[in-house]
Scaffold this active site. Structure first.
Site, short mmCIF file in Angstrom:
data_model
loop_
_atom_site.label_atom_id
_atom_site.label_comp_id
_atom_site.label_asym_id
_atom_site.label_seq_id
_atom_site.Cartn_x
_atom_site.Cartn_y
_atom_site.Cartn_z
N GLU A 34 0.88 -1.17 0.00
CA GLU A 34 0.00 0.00 0.00
C GLU A 34 0.92 1.22 0.00
O GLU A 34 1.81 1.32 0.84
CB GLU A 34 -0.88 -0.01 1.26
N ARG A 258 5.24 -12.90 9.54
CA ARG A 258 5.92 -11.65 9.20
C ARG A 258 7.23 -11.55 9.96
O ARG A 258 7.46 -12.23 10.96
CB ARG A 258 5.03 -10.44 9.44
N LYS A 268 4.15 1.02 9.45
CA LYS A 268 4.33 2.28 8.72
C LYS A 268 3.69 3.45 9.47
O LYS A 268 4.17 4.57 9.40
CB LYS A 268 3.72 2.15 7.32
P1 ATP Z 1 2.66 -2.12 7.99
O1 ATP Z 1 1.90 -2.85 9.05
O2 ATP Z 1 4.11 -1.95 8.26
O3 ATP Z 1 2.02 -0.86 7.55
P2 ATP Z 1 1.48 -3.52 5.85
O4 ATP Z 1 1.34 -4.99 5.95
O5 ATP Z 1 0.28 -2.68 6.05
O6 ATP Z 1 2.67 -3.12 6.78
P3 ATP Z 1 1.68 -3.38 3.04
O7 ATP Z 1 2.16 -2.25 2.23
O8 ATP Z 1 0.24 -3.71 3.02
O9 ATP Z 1 2.15 -3.10 4.52
O10 ATP Z 1 2.55 -4.68 2.75
C1 ATP Z 1 2.90 -5.16 1.49
C2 ATP Z 1 3.29 -6.59 1.62
O11 ATP Z 1 4.38 -6.74 2.50
C3 ATP Z 1 2.15 -7.40 2.18
O12 ATP Z 1 2.05 -8.60 1.47
C4 ATP Z 1 2.54 -7.63 3.60
O13 ATP Z 1 2.00 -8.82 4.10
C5 ATP Z 1 4.07 -7.66 3.51
N1 ATP Z 1 4.67 -7.25 4.77
C6 ATP Z 1 4.45 -6.12 5.47
N2 ATP Z 1 5.14 -6.11 6.62
C7 ATP Z 1 5.84 -7.27 6.66
C8 ATP Z 1 6.73 -7.87 7.60
N3 ATP Z 1 7.06 -7.26 8.73
N4 ATP Z 1 7.25 -9.07 7.30
C9 ATP Z 1 6.94 -9.69 6.15
N5 ATP Z 1 6.10 -9.20 5.23
C10 ATP Z 1 5.55 -8.00 5.47
MG MG Z 2 -1.45 -2.91 4.77
#
Ligand code: ATP
Ligand code: MG
Length: 554
Positions: A34, A258, A268
């Site tokens: 995102e 994760r 984020k």
């Molecule tokens: P955050 O919680 O940091 O905002 P998010 O999951 O909302 O992270 P996205 O931009 O939606 O962030 O993530 C893009 C991809 O990266 C998704 O498939 C998500 O599952 C993966 N991802 C995000 N954070 C991690 C992590 N700490 N370890 C492994 N994969 C991750």
């Molecule tokens: Mg997300």
């Protein structure tokens, strides 16, 4: 010993699917960030996995921006994400945006309404929550659940046309308010948001929810393996429900744990707070766990990929020690970085028996780990600088550096003996006076002398002034997010120490932004972008050894 690397559970699945001809033997993964912030080290695990598994088994990977929330998203983030993925060394087959599919998603929603599988609900968020039930108690039907298909179609069109205010209505899937899976209790599909979108502008005032956008986007792109983190496991039945009811391409979702890292935060939303409230200088502050922060800190793509590989892929959540990340960059830089001498806290040293006005050129190895790396010139003369901490007025037992009467070797130069020192008016050591032994020159030592310690130094007239930024953990506790109160109250106040009077050997003069070095005895450093047009600034990537565990015990 087998040279074949062992496969993680996802690689096993993909390998089998490709071999068995499922999806026609096709393999297409996607990485779906995102664009609401910069990528962090957690994302790099997902990137290495999605792109890595495709590469390994002859497939491809799409980059898809999951941009369904207009309020938090921005093109600045889109650009940084592309830069970071490319920097990590991966190539996407296509760039897509969930917002490319807004028309199709809208039509999918209409199709579900027509099948009697979706309805417009006028309830407020609170009312919907109140009827949702709990994991142990079934929910209750909304009073709007039995609306006719015609009424739902008309209301949904009016939602799209902007006839209602934010929050006045939502579109929900009609599944099962008594399902043991809360995500199947008539989940929201669309919400009203009168907000400008970074790509579609003001065309839309209703936006699809993650659950309605994600699986359908996967299906539109014919994604074969949709890999995401474990928290989405409970969403999988819903993912499959939409695909089945809409009769779309059968993309499949798989989950893995994760990545969590200690002494930092990785959401984020929290990272954005650190940026906005100026606890750091920006998303690429070298203390940030972002890819851009790590890059600026001096991490290489190879080291981050090696880290992702070492962490592995599993279905169990855990916290990885940041020491493992540091181990990976040390391994890389030990092999690949040039050596140089920099005195961070300079103390003048005069060699009283060395001819005044004379300069000789000594030779230093560029990198003893790499025999093809060659050598560099290091000027030497009567006046040098050494590290303040390498001198003591009185030597204690087992002290092998400089003190009156003691000998050390100056790296790549001579053995010297300390004879005396000079103090200033306030009693601080100002100058150290030594004698050198001409026959002890490194590489041609015939002196027969033994010096236990070796110290680094720079020549006074040719040394260049540099700034050195010493970084430490951003937080003082392992898991700031799980501590009581505001996570920001656990920031480490000593996470940055600026040393602005450091002196570097002249070979550093032409170092460019991003260049990486091992400063002897001090650690790995790289040139910061703030150096442009001024004095050279070096970020310490990591110290040479892991001193952290030791310091904690002191
Ligand atoms: P955050 O919680 O940091 O905002 P998010 O999951 O909302 O992270 P996205 O931009 O939606 O962030 O993530 C893009 C991809 O990266 C998704 O498939 C998500 O599952 C993966 N991802 C995000 N954070 C991690 C992590 N700490 N370890 C492994 N994969 C991750
Ligand atoms: Mg997300």
């Amino acid at each position: 010993m087998s040279t074949e690397k062992s496969l993680n559970f996802l690689e096993e699945i993909v390998k089998e699917d490709v071999a068995s001809g499922k999806h026609g033997g096709r393999l297409l993964t996607r990485f779906p960030p995102e664009p609401n912030g910069y990528l962090h080290i957690g994302h790099s695990k997902s990137i290495c996995l999605n792109f890595g598994v495709a590469q390994q088994f002859g497939g491809q990977t799409n980059l898809r921006f999951d941009d369904t929330n207009p309020v938090t998203e921005d093109t600045e983030y889109v650009e940084s994400i592309m830069e970071d993925i490319a920097w990590l060394g991966f190539k996407w087959a296509n760039v897509f945006y969930a917002s490319d599919y807004f028309d199709q998603l809208y039509n999918f929603a209409v199709k579900l309404i027509e099948q009697g599988l979706a309805y417009v609900d006028d309830s407020s968020a609170e009312e919907i929550a109140a009827l949702k039930g709990t994991p142990t108690e079934p929910g209750k039907d909304s009073p709007y659940r039995s609306r006719s298909i015609e009424e739902n179609l008309s209301l949904f069109t009016r939602m799209r046309n902007g006839e209602f205010k934010d929050g006045e209505k939502v579109l929900r899937a009609k599944i099962d308010m008594a399902s043991p899976n809360m995500h199947l209790r008539d989940p929201l599909m669309y919400r009203i948001k009168h907000a400008h979108h970074h790509r579609t502008g003001d065309k839309w005032c209703i936006y699809p929810m993650y659950d309605f956008a994600h699986g359908q986007s996967d299906a539109i792109e014919n994604i074969t393996h949709s890999i995401c983190t474990l928290e989405f496991e409970v969403h999988r039945p819903l993912y499959e429900w939409f695909i089945q009811k809409l009769d779309l391409y059968p993309s499949r979702q798989y989950e893995f744990a994760r990545l969590n890292l200690n002494y930092t935060v990785m959401s984020k939303r929290k990272l954005l707070q650190l940026v906005n409230e100026k606890h750091v200088t920006g998303w690429d502050d070298p203390r940030m766990p972002t890819i851009s922060g790590l890059r600026r800190r001096g991490y290489t793509p190879e080291s981050i990929r090696a880290f992702a590989e070492k962490v592995g892929v599993s279905r169990r959540d855990n916290i990885i020690d940041v020491g493992l990340l540091e181990f990976c960059i040390r391994e890389d830089l030990n092999k690949n970085s040039l050596r140089a001498m920099v005195v961070i806290d300079p103390l003048k040293l005069v060699i009283t028996n060395y001819e005044e006005g004379k300069t000789e050129i000594l030779t230093g190895e560029n990198n003893p780990e790499d025999e093809n790396s060659g050598t560099r010139d290091i000027p030497f003369s009567r006046e040098l600088f050494i590290e303040h901490e390498d001198f003591k007025e009185v030597a204690e037992k087992k002290y092998f550096r400089l003190a009156p009467g003691l000998m050390v070797r100056l790296k790549s130069a001579y053995i010297i003996r300390c004879d005396s020192f000079v103090k200033d008016e306030s009693g601080n050591i100002k100058e150290v006076h030594c004698t050198y032994f001409p026959e002890s020159r490194s590489g041609s030592d015939t002196s027969g002398l033994q010096a236990k310690g070796v110290i680094h130094w720079v020549e006074a007239n040719t040394a260049i002034p540099v700034e050195v930024r010493l970084y430490d953990r951003l937080f003082g506790v392992e898991d700031p997010s799980s501590e009581e109160g505001d996570f920001k109250s656990y920031l480490n106040p000593h996470s940055l120490e600026v040393k602005s009077n450091a002196l570097g050997e002249p070979s550093l003069k032409n170092a460019a932004v991003g260049d990486k070095f091992q400063f002897l005895r001090k650690g790995y450093f790289c040139v910061d972008r703030d150096s442009v047009g001024g004095k050279l600034i070096f970020n310490r990537t990591v110290p040479l050894k892991d001193s952290w565990a030791k310091e904690q015990k002191k």
